[in-house]
Design a protein around this motif. Sequence first.
Motif, PDB file in Angstrom:
ATOM      1  N   GLY A  45      77.121  -3.396   5.162  1.00 20.87           N
ATOM      2  CA  GLY A  45      77.484  -4.802   5.115  1.00 20.87           C
ATOM      3  C   GLY A  45      78.255  -5.093   3.849  1.00 20.87           C
ATOM      4  O   GLY A  45      78.376  -4.243   2.964  1.00 20.87           O
ATOM      5  N   ASN A  54      80.013  -7.523   8.910  1.00 16.10           N
ATOM      6  CA  ASN A  54      78.601  -7.856   9.066  1.00 16.10           C
ATOM      7  C   ASN A  54      78.217  -8.222  10.491  1.00 16.10           C
ATOM      8  O   ASN A  54      77.058  -8.022  10.881  1.00 16.10           O
ATOM      9  CB  ASN A  54      78.220  -8.996   8.125  1.00 16.10           C
ATOM     10  CG  ASN A  54      78.325  -8.602   6.669  1.00 16.10           C
ATOM     11  OD1 ASN A  54      78.692  -7.480   6.339  1.00 16.10           O
ATOM     12  ND2 ASN A  54      78.020  -9.533   5.791  1.00 16.10           N
ATOM     13  N   ILE A  55      79.147  -8.758  11.268  1.00 11.65           N
ATOM     14  CA  ILE A  55      78.821  -9.130  12.651  1.00 11.65           C
ATOM     15  C   ILE A  55      79.452  -8.139  13.635  1.00 11.65           C
ATOM     16  O   ILE A  55      78.740  -7.434  14.356  1.00 11.65           O
ATOM     17  CB  ILE A  55      79.253 -10.576  12.961  1.00 11.65           C
ATOM     18  CG1 ILE A  55      78.513 -11.551  12.032  1.00 11.65           C
ATOM     19  CG2 ILE A  55      78.951 -10.908  14.422  1.00 11.65           C
ATOM     20  CD1 ILE A  55      78.880 -13.001  12.230  1.00 11.65           C
ATOM     21  N   THR A  57      78.244  -4.571  12.986  1.00  9.73           N
ATOM     22  CA  THR A  57      76.864  -4.376  13.428  1.00  9.73           C
ATOM     23  C   THR A  57      76.778  -4.276  14.943  1.00  9.73           C
ATOM     24  O   THR A  57      76.073  -3.412  15.492  1.00  9.73           O
ATOM     25  CB  THR A  57      75.980  -5.530  12.921  1.00  9.73           C
ATOM     26  OG1 THR A  57      75.966  -5.510  11.490  1.00  9.73           O
ATOM     27  CG2 THR A  57      74.560  -5.416  13.440  1.00  9.73           C
ATOM     28  N   LEU A 103      68.234  -3.665  12.146  1.00  8.45           N
ATOM     29  CA  LEU A 103      69.393  -4.366  11.598  1.00  8.45           C
ATOM     30  C   LEU A 103      69.035  -4.878  10.210  1.00  8.45           C
ATOM     31  O   LEU A 103      67.982  -5.503  10.027  1.00  8.45           O
ATOM     32  CB  LEU A 103      69.782  -5.550  12.489  1.00  8.45           C
ATOM     33  CG  LEU A 103      69.874  -5.291  13.998  1.00  8.45           C
ATOM     34  CD1 LEU A 103      70.262  -6.585  14.726  1.00  8.45           C
ATOM     35  CD2 LEU A 103      70.859  -4.179  14.301  1.00  8.45           C
ATOM     36  N   GLY A 139      69.136  -7.478   7.617  1.00  6.75           N
ATOM     37  CA  GLY A 139      69.434  -8.882   7.395  1.00  6.75           C
ATOM     38  C   GLY A 139      69.402  -9.187   5.912  1.00  6.75           C
ATOM     39  O   GLY A 139      69.760  -8.353   5.076  1.00  6.75           O
ATOM     40  N   SER A 172      76.499 -14.829   8.242  1.00 11.90           N
ATOM     41  CA  SER A 172      76.560 -13.555   8.966  1.00 11.90           C
ATOM     42  C   SER A 172      75.177 -12.937   9.103  1.00 11.90           C
ATOM     43  O   SER A 172      74.852 -12.331  10.129  1.00 11.90           O
ATOM     44  CB  SER A 172      77.513 -12.580   8.268  1.00 11.90           C
ATOM     45  OG  SER A 172      76.978 -12.078   7.055  1.00 11.90           O
ATOM     46  N   LYS A 173      74.329 -13.099   8.093  1.00  9.49           N
ATOM     47  CA  LYS A 173      72.981 -12.539   8.168  1.00  9.49           C
ATOM     48  C   LYS A 173      72.084 -13.361   9.092  1.00  9.49           C
ATOM     49  O   LYS A 173      71.174 -12.820   9.734  1.00  9.49           O
ATOM     50  CB  LYS A 173      72.376 -12.420   6.771  1.00  9.49           C
ATOM     51  CG  LYS A 173      73.075 -11.371   5.908  1.00  9.49           C
ATOM     52  CD  LYS A 173      73.058  -9.987   6.565  1.00  9.49           C
ATOM     53  CE  LYS A 173      73.661  -8.923   5.685  1.00  9.49           C
ATOM     54  NZ  LYS A 173      73.603  -7.565   6.279  1.00  9.49           N
ATOM     55  N   VAL A 183      72.933 -11.968  12.397  1.00  6.23           N
ATOM     56  CA  VAL A 183      72.246 -10.694  12.621  1.00  6.23           C
ATOM     57  C   VAL A 183      70.821 -10.934  13.109  1.00  6.23           C
ATOM     58  O   VAL A 183      70.336 -10.253  14.023  1.00  6.23           O
ATOM     59  CB  VAL A 183      72.258  -9.846  11.327  1.00  6.23           C
ATOM     60  CG1 VAL A 183      71.255  -8.702  11.402  1.00  6.23           C
ATOM     61  CG2 VAL A 183      73.661  -9.301  11.079  1.00  6.23           C
ATOM     62  N   ARG A 184      70.147 -11.924  12.519  1.00  5.17           N
ATOM     63  CA  ARG A 184      68.787 -12.253  12.970  1.00  5.17           C
ATOM     64  C   ARG A 184      68.776 -12.624  14.442  1.00  5.17           C
ATOM     65  O   ARG A 184      67.887 -12.217  15.202  1.00  5.17           O
ATOM     66  CB  ARG A 184      68.232 -13.412  12.120  1.00  5.17           C
ATOM     67  CG  ARG A 184      66.860 -13.907  12.583  1.00  5.17           C
ATOM     68  CD  ARG A 184      65.806 -12.852  12.349  1.00  5.17           C
ATOM     69  NE  ARG A 184      64.509 -13.203  12.897  1.00  5.17           N
ATOM     70  CZ  ARG A 184      64.034 -12.786  14.072  1.00  5.17           C
ATOM     71  NH1 ARG A 184      64.777 -12.016  14.870  1.00  5.17           N
ATOM     72  NH2 ARG A 184      62.835 -13.121  14.469  1.00  5.17           N
ATOM     73  N   VAL A 211      64.747  -6.750  12.697  1.00  9.11           N
ATOM     74  CA  VAL A 211      65.550  -7.038  11.507  1.00  9.11           C
ATOM     75  C   VAL A 211      64.713  -6.778  10.256  1.00  9.11           C
ATOM     76  O   VAL A 211      63.560  -7.216  10.165  1.00  9.11           O
ATOM     77  CB  VAL A 211      66.046  -8.499  11.507  1.00  9.11           C
ATOM     78  CG1 VAL A 211      66.830  -8.803  10.235  1.00  9.11           C
ATOM     79  CG2 VAL A 211      66.907  -8.768  12.731  1.00  9.11           C
TER      80      VAL A 211
END
Length: 244
Positions: free
Chosen positions: A89, A111-112, A115, A134, A136, A153-154, A157-158, A177
């Motif tokens: 990331g 990051n998105i 992933t 993942l 986060g 972005s995090k 991810v969640r 995560v």
Amino acid sequence: MSRLAGKTAVITGGATGIGLAAAQRFVEEGAFVYIFGRRQDALDTALKTLGPQARTIQGTISNLDDLDRLYAAVKEERGSLDIVLANAGTGSQLMLGKITVEHCDEILDTNIKGTIFTVQKALPLMCPGGSIILTGSSAGTTGSPAFSLYAASKAAVRNLARTWAEDLKGTSIRVNVLSPGPTATELAKAALGEEGVKAFGAANPLQRMADPAEIGAAATFLASEDSSFMTASELAVDGGLAQI
């Protein structure tokens, strides 16, 4: 018996920091680990640390051809895959009002999008009962000044983990995560200096930054059968920063 004996793992962004700490713990627990990262010099150093139970491949997660090379190597050499730690990331500071298109592209692509394709391209190799982790961040819950795109972005991810747990019904593949708080990696310590490390550490109830090995231990838990009834979950290893 070691918790990851005979398992094959891929760790992106694994040459330094949290990724390397997780790789070290995975190897100690019996896994064969593929480390995927951008810098060949860092990969070479990591391989010396990890020994014969590891293999390194240079590339970036935003380049789909690089990901194809990674998984082609896993398929040829190991046949299947048990663990994916999507750890690569990026993040940089820009206040609202100064955010640029280039800033958006850099962070969101890595990051998105990165992933997403790290995981999607791994799926054909994943064994039943496999674990997808993942990385986060506490910033995905709390936000952080000038880090709006990183934090967003995090948070995304969640939500990917929540949605993918539904998509993966019937496969017995789990997706969770791991969300660290401020962590005293070599890069962070160099960037913050001694006073900065103290200031960041003071922001959480444990009043210190995490050691990368503590995050690696949590990643090992999520990779192993010890977390066999966990999916769509977030494991916060943040000293309580985002919990109160």
